[in-house]
Scaffold this motif. Structure first.
Motif, mmCIF file in Angstrom:
data_model
loop_
_atom_site.group_PDB
_atom_site.id
_atom_site.type_symbol
_atom_site.label_atom_id
_atom_site.label_comp_id
_atom_site.label_asym_id
_atom_site.label_seq_id
_atom_site.Cartn_x
_atom_site.Cartn_y
_atom_site.Cartn_z
ATOM 1 N N ARG A 2 -10.672 11.083 7.508
ATOM 2 C CA ARG A 2 -12.057 10.349 7.497
ATOM 3 C C ARG A 2 -12.537 10.820 8.964
ATOM 4 O O ARG A 2 -13.699 11.311 9.159
ATOM 5 N N SER B 65 -7.724 -0.796 -3.207
ATOM 6 C CA SER B 65 -7.561 -0.564 -1.740
ATOM 7 C C SER B 65 -7.496 1.005 -1.472
ATOM 8 O O SER B 65 -6.884 1.430 -0.649
ATOM 9 N N THR B 66 -8.109 1.696 -2.597
ATOM 10 C CA THR B 66 -8.094 3.266 -2.441
ATOM 11 C C THR B 66 -8.967 3.591 -1.582
ATOM 12 O O THR B 66 -10.048 3.437 -1.158
ATOM 13 N N ARG B 67 -8.374 4.646 -0.632
ATOM 14 C CA ARG B 67 -8.992 5.094 0.591
ATOM 15 C C ARG B 67 -8.770 6.458 0.911
ATOM 16 O O ARG B 67 -7.260 6.786 0.780
ATOM 17 N N ASP C 68 -14.718 9.718 0.018
ATOM 18 C CA ASP C 68 -14.221 8.586 -0.616
ATOM 19 C C ASP C 68 -13.091 9.023 -1.678
ATOM 20 O O ASP C 68 -13.176 10.160 -2.155
ATOM 21 N N ARG D 94 -18.488 12.601 5.202
ATOM 22 C CA ARG D 94 -17.601 11.459 4.819
ATOM 23 C C ARG D 94 -17.046 11.556 3.359
ATOM 24 O O ARG D 94 -17.835 12.384 2.583
ATOM 25 N N SER E 47 0.763 -1.258 -0.260
ATOM 26 C CA SER E 47 -0.061 0.089 0.051
ATOM 27 C C SER E 47 0.844 1.230 0.032
ATOM 28 O O SER E 47 1.762 1.327 0.842
ATOM 29 N N THR F 26 -4.083 10.211 1.582
ATOM 30 C CA THR F 26 -4.684 8.867 0.845
ATOM 31 C C THR F 26 -3.927 7.885 0.812
ATOM 32 O O THR F 26 -2.736 7.909 1.086
ATOM 33 N N GLY G 60 -10.547 7.346 -5.384
ATOM 34 C CA GLY G 60 -10.691 6.384 -6.205
ATOM 35 C C GLY G 60 -9.534 6.688 -7.322
ATOM 36 O O GLY G 60 -9.653 7.855 -7.621
ATOM 37 N N SER H 177 -7.160 8.907 4.197
ATOM 38 C CA SER H 177 -6.433 8.158 5.460
ATOM 39 C C SER H 177 -7.395 8.414 6.755
ATOM 40 O O SER H 177 -8.445 9.172 6.297
ATOM 41 N N ARG H 178 -7.096 7.839 7.689
ATOM 42 C CA ARG H 178 -8.004 7.688 8.824
ATOM 43 C C ARG H 178 -8.126 9.056 9.587
ATOM 44 O O ARG H 178 -9.118 9.467 9.944
#
Length: 257
Positions: free
Chosen positions: A164, A156-158, A175, A173, A96, A119, A177, A160-161
Protein backbone atom coordinates in the motif's frame (compact mmCIF):
# COMPACT_ATOMS: atom_id res chain seq x y z
CA UNK A 1 -23.98 -17.49 16.00
CA UNK A 2 -24.49 -15.68 12.67
CA UNK A 3 -21.44 -17.45 11.26
CA UNK A 4 -23.25 -20.78 11.70
CA UNK A 5 -26.30 -19.71 9.66
CA UNK A 6 -25.06 -20.92 6.21
CA UNK A 7 -24.69 -24.43 7.59
CA UNK A 8 -27.70 -24.64 9.92
CA UNK A 9 -30.21 -25.37 7.13
CA UNK A 10 -28.69 -28.73 6.08
CA UNK A 11 -28.18 -29.61 9.75
CA UNK A 12 -31.87 -28.98 10.53
CA UNK A 13 -32.98 -31.13 7.62
CA UNK A 14 -30.63 -33.92 8.65
CA UNK A 15 -31.73 -33.92 12.28
CA UNK A 16 -35.42 -33.85 11.43
CA UNK A 17 -34.96 -36.80 9.09
CA UNK A 18 -33.09 -38.88 11.64
CA UNK A 19 -35.40 -38.02 14.53
CA UNK A 20 -38.41 -39.17 12.56
CA UNK A 21 -36.84 -42.56 11.78
CA UNK A 22 -38.49 -44.69 14.47
CA UNK A 23 -36.87 -48.02 13.43
CA UNK A 24 -33.45 -46.63 14.46
CA UNK A 25 -34.49 -46.82 18.10
CA UNK A 26 -33.69 -43.19 18.95
CA UNK A 27 -36.58 -42.63 21.34
CA UNK A 28 -34.48 -43.12 24.49
CA UNK A 29 -31.84 -40.82 26.08
CA UNK A 30 -29.22 -39.51 23.67
CA UNK A 31 -25.80 -38.00 24.37
CA UNK A 32 -24.73 -34.48 23.55
CA UNK A 33 -21.12 -33.27 23.70
CA UNK A 34 -19.81 -29.69 23.80
CA UNK A 35 -16.09 -29.18 23.14
CA UNK A 36 -14.02 -25.99 23.27
CA UNK A 37 -10.31 -25.40 22.87
CA UNK A 38 -7.59 -24.29 20.50
CA UNK A 39 -6.06 -25.43 17.26
CA UNK A 40 -3.00 -24.99 15.06
CA UNK A 41 -3.82 -24.38 11.39
CA UNK A 42 -1.37 -25.03 8.55
CA UNK A 43 -2.65 -24.09 5.06
CA UNK A 44 -0.99 -25.39 1.90
CA UNK A 45 0.39 -23.10 -0.77
CA UNK A 46 -1.34 -22.64 -4.12
CA UNK A 47 -0.37 -21.16 -7.47
CA UNK A 48 -3.08 -18.76 -8.63
CA UNK A 49 -3.40 -17.94 -12.35
CA UNK A 50 -4.84 -14.43 -12.63
CA UNK A 51 -6.74 -13.03 -15.58
CA UNK A 52 -7.15 -9.35 -16.43
CA UNK A 53 -10.87 -8.59 -16.10
CA UNK A 54 -10.42 -5.16 -17.70
CA UNK A 55 -9.02 -6.75 -20.90
CA UNK A 56 -11.78 -9.27 -21.49
CA UNK A 57 -10.31 -11.90 -19.20
CA UNK A 58 -6.94 -12.30 -20.90
CA UNK A 59 -4.17 -14.11 -19.02
CA UNK A 60 -2.18 -11.72 -16.86
CA UNK A 61 0.22 -13.43 -14.42
CA UNK A 62 0.65 -16.19 -11.87
CA UNK A 63 1.32 -15.77 -8.17
CA UNK A 64 2.21 -18.14 -5.35
CA UNK A 65 -0.01 -17.74 -2.29
CA UNK A 66 1.52 -19.39 0.76
CA UNK A 67 -0.32 -18.39 3.97
CA UNK A 68 1.57 -18.71 7.21
CA UNK A 69 0.52 -21.15 9.94
CA UNK A 70 -1.52 -19.68 12.77
CA UNK A 71 -3.33 -20.49 16.02
CA UNK A 72 -7.05 -20.17 16.67
CA UNK A 73 -9.91 -21.25 18.91
CA UNK A 74 -12.74 -23.70 18.25
CA UNK A 75 -16.08 -24.83 19.59
CA UNK A 76 -18.25 -27.73 18.47
CA UNK A 77 -21.55 -29.35 19.39
CA UNK A 78 -22.22 -33.03 18.78
CA UNK A 79 -25.36 -35.13 18.97
CA UNK A 80 -24.67 -38.84 19.49
CA UNK A 81 -27.98 -40.34 18.50
CA UNK A 82 -26.34 -43.79 18.62
CA UNK A 83 -23.27 -45.10 20.45
CA UNK A 84 -21.41 -45.50 17.13
CA UNK A 85 -22.66 -42.42 15.27
CA UNK A 86 -22.62 -38.69 15.89
CA UNK A 87 -23.48 -35.47 14.04
CA UNK A 88 -21.12 -32.57 14.78
CA UNK A 89 -21.44 -28.85 14.06
CA UNK A 90 -18.12 -27.03 14.54
CA UNK A 91 -16.79 -23.50 14.26
CA UNK A 92 -13.09 -22.60 14.04
CA UNK A 93 -12.00 -18.98 14.34
CA UNK A 94 -8.54 -18.33 12.96
CA UNK A 95 -5.94 -15.60 13.32
CA UNK A 96 -4.77 -13.44 10.41
CA UNK A 97 -2.82 -15.24 7.66
CA UNK A 98 0.01 -13.54 5.80
CA UNK A 99 1.03 -14.80 2.37
CA UNK A 100 4.75 -15.27 2.17
CA UNK A 101 5.72 -14.62 -1.42
CA UNK A 102 4.50 -13.82 -4.92
CA UNK A 103 6.04 -13.43 -8.35
CA UNK A 104 7.42 -10.25 -9.93
CA UNK A 105 3.98 -8.77 -10.61
CA UNK A 106 3.61 -7.85 -6.99
CA UNK A 107 6.62 -5.56 -7.21
CA UNK A 108 4.17 -3.39 -9.18
CA UNK A 109 6.91 -1.84 -11.28
CA UNK A 110 9.29 -1.05 -8.41
CA UNK A 111 12.75 -2.36 -9.26
CA UNK A 112 14.63 -4.55 -6.81
CA UNK A 113 11.66 -4.93 -4.49
CA UNK A 114 10.81 -8.42 -3.18
CA UNK A 115 7.70 -8.48 -1.02
CA UNK A 116 7.68 -11.31 1.49
CA UNK A 117 4.22 -10.34 2.74
CA UNK A 118 1.81 -9.35 -0.02
CA UNK A 119 -1.65 -9.95 1.43
CA UNK A 120 -3.37 -10.66 4.73
CA UNK A 121 -6.68 -12.37 5.44
CA UNK A 122 -8.70 -14.17 8.13
CA UNK A 123 -10.47 -17.49 7.57
CA UNK A 124 -13.41 -18.57 9.74
CA UNK A 125 -14.46 -22.19 9.11
CA UNK A 126 -17.76 -23.92 9.93
CA UNK A 127 -18.20 -27.66 9.39
CA UNK A 128 -21.01 -30.19 9.56
CA UNK A 129 -19.75 -33.78 9.93
CA UNK A 130 -21.06 -37.29 10.35
CA UNK A 131 -18.76 -39.22 12.72
CA UNK A 132 -18.28 -42.93 13.32
CA UNK A 133 -17.08 -44.40 16.64
CA UNK A 134 -15.96 -48.06 16.22
CA UNK A 135 -15.62 -48.98 19.92
CA UNK A 136 -18.22 -49.80 22.53
CA UNK A 137 -19.42 -46.75 24.46
CA UNK A 138 -18.07 -48.19 27.74
CA UNK A 139 -14.46 -47.72 26.52
CA UNK A 140 -12.67 -44.78 28.12
CA UNK A 141 -10.83 -44.04 24.85
CA UNK A 142 -13.12 -43.31 21.90
CA UNK A 143 -11.41 -42.96 18.48
CA UNK A 144 -13.50 -41.78 15.54
CA UNK A 145 -13.42 -40.75 11.91
CA UNK A 146 -15.78 -38.37 10.15
CA UNK A 147 -16.52 -36.32 7.08
CA UNK A 148 -18.96 -33.76 5.76
CA UNK A 149 -19.30 -30.24 4.40
CA UNK A 150 -17.50 -27.01 5.26
CA UNK A 151 -18.16 -23.31 4.82
CA UNK A 152 -15.22 -20.87 4.85
CA UNK A 153 -15.75 -17.15 5.30
CA UNK A 154 -12.78 -14.89 4.55
CA UNK A 155 -12.52 -11.57 6.35
CA UNK A 156 -10.08 -8.71 7.04
CA UNK A 157 -8.68 -9.06 3.52
CA UNK A 158 -6.12 -6.41 2.65
CA UNK A 159 -2.85 -5.74 0.87
CA UNK A 160 0.19 -5.51 3.10
CA UNK A 161 1.39 -2.16 4.42
CA UNK A 162 4.51 -2.25 2.23
CA UNK A 163 2.47 -2.74 -0.95
CA UNK A 164 0.00 0.00 0.00
CA UNK A 165 2.86 2.39 0.78
CA UNK A 166 4.64 1.84 -2.54
CA UNK A 167 1.38 2.23 -4.46
CA UNK A 168 0.68 5.50 -2.67
CA UNK A 169 4.13 6.81 -3.68
CA UNK A 170 3.04 6.75 -7.33
CA UNK A 171 -0.50 7.98 -6.74
CA UNK A 172 -2.21 4.59 -6.75
CA UNK A 173 -4.08 2.44 -4.29
CA UNK A 174 -5.28 -1.13 -4.34
CA UNK A 175 -7.51 -3.63 -2.63
CA UNK A 176 -7.67 -7.39 -2.24
CA UNK A 177 -10.60 -9.70 -1.59
CA UNK A 178 -11.65 -13.34 -1.26
CA UNK A 179 -15.13 -14.77 -1.70
CA UNK A 180 -16.77 -17.14 0.80
CA UNK A 181 -16.84 -20.78 -0.24
CA UNK A 182 -18.49 -24.15 0.38
CA UNK A 183 -16.27 -27.22 0.41
CA UNK A 184 -15.73 -30.53 2.15
CA UNK A 185 -14.04 -31.73 5.31
CA UNK A 186 -12.84 -34.93 6.91
CA UNK A 187 -11.30 -35.67 10.29
CA UNK A 188 -9.85 -38.28 12.60
CA UNK A 189 -9.70 -37.87 16.36
CA UNK A 190 -10.04 -39.35 19.80
CA UNK A 191 -11.91 -38.59 23.03
CA UNK A 192 -10.24 -39.46 26.35
CA UNK A 193 -12.88 -39.82 29.06
CA UNK A 194 -11.84 -39.08 32.65
CA UNK A 195 -13.84 -42.04 33.96
CA UNK A 196 -16.82 -44.25 33.22
CA UNK A 197 -19.07 -42.02 35.33
CA UNK A 198 -17.39 -38.72 34.42
CA UNK A 199 -18.99 -36.24 32.04
CA UNK A 200 -15.65 -34.61 31.19
CA UNK A 201 -13.28 -35.58 28.39
CA UNK A 202 -10.22 -34.37 26.47
CA UNK A 203 -10.23 -34.41 22.68
CA UNK A 204 -7.45 -34.42 20.09
CA UNK A 205 -8.20 -34.36 16.38
CA UNK A 206 -6.75 -33.70 12.93
CA UNK A 207 -9.18 -31.91 10.60
CA UNK A 208 -8.82 -31.17 6.88
CA UNK A 209 -11.00 -28.71 4.95
CA UNK A 210 -10.97 -27.54 1.36
CA UNK A 211 -12.44 -24.37 -0.14
CA UNK A 212 -12.22 -23.16 -3.74
CA UNK A 213 -12.74 -19.41 -3.84
CA UNK A 214 -12.24 -16.37 -6.06
CA UNK A 215 -9.25 -14.11 -5.32
CA UNK A 216 -9.38 -10.57 -6.67
CA UNK A 217 -6.84 -7.74 -6.84
CA UNK A 218 -7.61 -4.19 -7.99
CA UNK A 219 -5.40 -1.15 -8.62
CA UNK A 220 -6.81 2.33 -9.18
CA UNK A 221 -6.07 6.05 -8.77
CA UNK A 222 -5.57 7.30 -5.26
CA UNK A 223 -7.42 10.52 -6.14
CA UNK A 224 -9.91 11.18 -8.96
CA UNK A 225 -8.06 12.27 -12.16
CA UNK A 226 -8.85 15.47 -14.08
CA UNK A 227 -11.94 15.26 -16.30
CA UNK A 228 -9.86 14.99 -19.49
CA UNK A 229 -7.95 11.87 -18.26
CA UNK A 230 -9.10 8.30 -17.94
CA UNK A 231 -8.79 6.84 -14.41
CA UNK A 232 -6.26 4.07 -13.91
CA UNK A 233 -8.13 0.92 -13.04
CA UNK A 234 -7.01 -2.68 -13.30
CA UNK A 235 -8.84 -5.71 -11.91
CA UNK A 236 -7.39 -9.22 -11.73
CA UNK A 237 -9.03 -12.40 -10.50
CA UNK A 238 -8.09 -16.07 -10.12
CA UNK A 239 -9.25 -19.30 -8.47
CA UNK A 240 -7.59 -19.97 -5.12
CA UNK A 241 -7.68 -23.29 -3.23
CA UNK A 242 -7.55 -22.90 0.55
CA UNK A 243 -7.00 -26.37 2.05
CA UNK A 244 -5.63 -26.21 5.59
CA UNK A 245 -4.90 -28.95 8.11
CA UNK A 246 -6.01 -28.18 11.66
CA UNK A 247 -4.71 -29.95 14.75
CA UNK A 248 -7.16 -29.56 17.64
CA UNK A 249 -6.87 -29.87 21.41
CA UNK A 250 -10.05 -29.28 23.40
CA UNK A 251 -11.95 -30.09 26.58
CA UNK A 252 -15.46 -31.51 26.33
CA UNK A 253 -18.53 -32.04 28.49
CA UNK A 254 -21.07 -34.79 27.82
CA UNK A 255 -24.72 -34.75 28.92
CA UNK A 256 -27.95 -36.51 28.05
CA UNK A 257 -31.67 -35.74 27.71
Amino acid sequence: MLKFLPILAPLTLGLSGVASAGPLGLTGPQDFIVRAGGYYISPGDDTVSFVDETLQFSDAFRANVDPGSEWGWLINFEWKAHEHWGIELAYMDGDSHSSSHADSYFTLGFDDVDYRNVTNFDADISTLSLKYYPLDETCLVQPYIGGGISYTEFGSTRLSRAVRRDLADVGLRGDFGLGSSWGYTWQAGMDFNFGRDSAWLVNVAAVYTRADTDMRLRVFDDVPPPPDLEPIFESYSGDYIYDPWMFNLSVGYKFSF
